[in-house]
Design a protein around this motif. Structure first.
Motif, PDB file in Angstrom:
ATOM      1  N   HIS A  37     -10.327 -10.559  -4.438  1.00  0.00           N
ATOM      2  CA  HIS A  37      -9.847 -10.019  -3.158  1.00  0.00           C
ATOM      3  C   HIS A  37     -10.876 -10.193  -2.047  1.00  0.00           C
ATOM      4  O   HIS A  37     -11.090  -9.294  -1.219  1.00  0.00           O
ATOM      5  CB  HIS A  37      -9.467  -8.550  -3.317  1.00  0.00           C
ATOM      6  CG  HIS A  37      -8.214  -8.164  -2.568  1.00  0.00           C
ATOM      7  ND1 HIS A  37      -8.119  -8.214  -1.215  1.00  0.00           N
ATOM      8  CD2 HIS A  37      -6.997  -7.724  -2.990  1.00  0.00           C
ATOM      9  CE1 HIS A  37      -6.917  -7.818  -0.831  1.00  0.00           C
ATOM     10  NE2 HIS A  37      -6.208  -7.526  -1.899  1.00  0.00           N
ATOM     11  N   ASP A  58       0.724  -8.539  -0.214  1.00  0.00           N
ATOM     12  CA  ASP A  58      -0.119  -9.525  -0.910  1.00  0.00           C
ATOM     13  C   ASP A  58      -0.060  -9.351  -2.434  1.00  0.00           C
ATOM     14  O   ASP A  58      -0.679 -10.109  -3.177  1.00  0.00           O
ATOM     15  CB  ASP A  58      -1.573  -9.491  -0.397  1.00  0.00           C
ATOM     16  CG  ASP A  58      -2.228  -8.125  -0.460  1.00  0.00           C
ATOM     17  OD1 ASP A  58      -1.566  -7.121  -0.119  1.00  0.00           O
ATOM     18  OD2 ASP A  58      -3.411  -8.052  -0.841  1.00  0.00           O
ATOM     19  N   HIS A  59       0.709  -8.364  -2.902  1.00  0.00           N
ATOM     20  CA  HIS A  59       0.868  -8.148  -4.351  1.00  0.00           C
ATOM     21  C   HIS A  59       2.323  -8.309  -4.820  1.00  0.00           C
ATOM     22  O   HIS A  59       2.560  -8.400  -6.024  1.00  0.00           O
ATOM     23  CB  HIS A  59       0.324  -6.763  -4.737  1.00  0.00           C
ATOM     24  CG  HIS A  59      -1.140  -6.652  -4.438  1.00  0.00           C
ATOM     25  ND1 HIS A  59      -2.113  -6.802  -5.400  1.00  0.00           N
ATOM     26  CD2 HIS A  59      -1.796  -6.494  -3.260  1.00  0.00           C
ATOM     27  CE1 HIS A  59      -3.308  -6.715  -4.831  1.00  0.00           C
ATOM     28  NE2 HIS A  59      -3.138  -6.525  -3.527  1.00  0.00           N
ATOM     29  N   ASP A  68      -8.486  -3.689  -4.604  1.00  0.00           N
ATOM     30  CA  ASP A  68      -7.749  -2.763  -3.730  1.00  0.00           C
ATOM     31  C   ASP A  68      -8.123  -1.310  -3.985  1.00  0.00           C
ATOM     32  O   ASP A  68      -7.258  -0.462  -4.254  1.00  0.00           O
ATOM     33  CB  ASP A  68      -6.230  -2.955  -3.885  1.00  0.00           C
ATOM     34  CG  ASP A  68      -5.802  -4.358  -3.514  1.00  0.00           C
ATOM     35  OD1 ASP A  68      -6.036  -5.253  -4.331  1.00  0.00           O
ATOM     36  OD2 ASP A  68      -5.265  -4.549  -2.411  1.00  0.00           O
ATOM     37  N   ASN A 105      -2.093 -12.138  -4.370  1.00  0.00           N
ATOM     38  CA  ASN A 105      -2.814 -11.844  -5.615  1.00  0.00           C
ATOM     39  C   ASN A 105      -1.889 -11.996  -6.813  1.00  0.00           C
ATOM     40  O   ASN A 105      -0.760 -11.501  -6.797  1.00  0.00           O
ATOM     41  CB  ASN A 105      -3.343 -10.411  -5.593  1.00  0.00           C
ATOM     42  CG  ASN A 105      -4.376 -10.230  -4.500  1.00  0.00           C
ATOM     43  OD1 ASN A 105      -5.543 -10.476  -4.696  1.00  0.00           O
ATOM     44  ND2 ASN A 105      -3.919  -9.827  -3.320  1.00  0.00           N
TER      45      ASN A 105
HETATM   46 ZN   LIG Z   1      -4.395  -6.454  -1.808  1.00  0.00          ZN
END
Ligand SMILES: [Zn+2]
Ligand SMILES: [Zn+2]
Length: 262
Positions: A216, A60-61, A143, A13
């Protein structure tokens, strides 16, 4: 302000936001190289980035954080607990580039008023951000297991939303994930479904809302068209016009959205 979602989903992301006084990234979930390549697709590069805001420590961040922090002289903001969690992953950022941005704080940076707010997610202290400048507002919220009234109060009246639309509940229930993973995603500290996202959106959409990017999306438990149709159908039930009014837009795990100006 201008904005492009560079990448969205469990593989990474990152969102680019530009004001007249500088540019920022929210999260760096792609590798350093991939972040730069993706920025080039919208005519930008990591050299143009003046600040980075981290939401939480999930890979993922922050996948690109270590290398970006080493190679570029960019201030990086995260809250105290998130910095601790990042350091526990052996990602050491030079103290000169490390800045604190705690939950429910407001800061004026690069001509934008930026506000952080907590979300409900299984990270140490996850927070997302709104960016405001001259009556224009961009809000990011992914999230999170649910969207509380407090969160709605902070993000409402945005011109652009990046809104989590993680999964279709039936696809998730019938899919191949183990039971405990399914429970985690469906829980209050997991991710918001297409339906729940739409029900939350209807409370924050106003006349100033122009675009909502669905973010997402789960690779296994969602499909772009299904997410868009589900969200539009529910919003239409509430008399929210998604044809001539609010535009529901896709994001992609690898292809950036066009640089859009509000
Ligand atoms: Zn995430
Ligand atoms: Zn996460």
């Amino acid at each position: 302000m201008k904005m492009s979602v560079l990448a969205s989903g469990s593989t990474g992301n990152s969102t680019f936001i530009e004001s007249t006084e500088g540019s920022v990234l929210v999260d760096v979930g792609l590798s350093c190289k991939k972040t730069d390549e993706t920025l080039h697709q919208i005519g930008k590069s990591l050299q143009d980035v003046d600040a980075i805001f981290i939401t939480h420590e999930h890979v993922d961040h922050i996948k690109g954080l270590k290398v970006i922090a080493k190679k570029y002289d960019i201030p990086i903001y995260a809250n105290e607990k998130t910095w601790q969690a990042i350091e526990r992953k052996d990602i050491i950022v030079n103290p000169e580039k490390k800045f604190l941005f705690n939950p429910m704080e407001e800061k004026d940076i690069l001509g934008m008023n930026i506000q952080s707010f907590n979300v409900s997610h299984d990270a140490i202290d996850p927070q997302f951000y709104t960016f405001s400048k001259e009556n224009k507002k961009i809000s990011l919220i992914t999230d999170t297991g649910y969207v509380s009234d407090t969160m709605k109060g902070i993000i409402k009246e945005s011109d652009i939303f990046v809104f989590e639309s993680n999964h279709d509940v039936d696809m998730l229930r019938m899919g191949r994930y183990p039971w405990n993973t399914k429970q985690r995603i469906l829980s209050d500290v997991g991710h918001v479904s297409n339906e729940d996202a739409a029900h939350a959106m209807k409370d924050v959409i106003t006349d100033s809302t122009k675009r909502i990017y669905l973010g997402h999306l789960s690779l296994d438990n969602n499909i772009k068209e299904l997410a868009r149709m589900s969200v539009e159908q529910i919003l239409n039930q509430y008399d929210i016009d998604t044809h001539n009014g609010v535009m529901i837009c896709d994001t992609d795990k690898a292809v950036p959205t066009e640089l859009y100006q509000v």
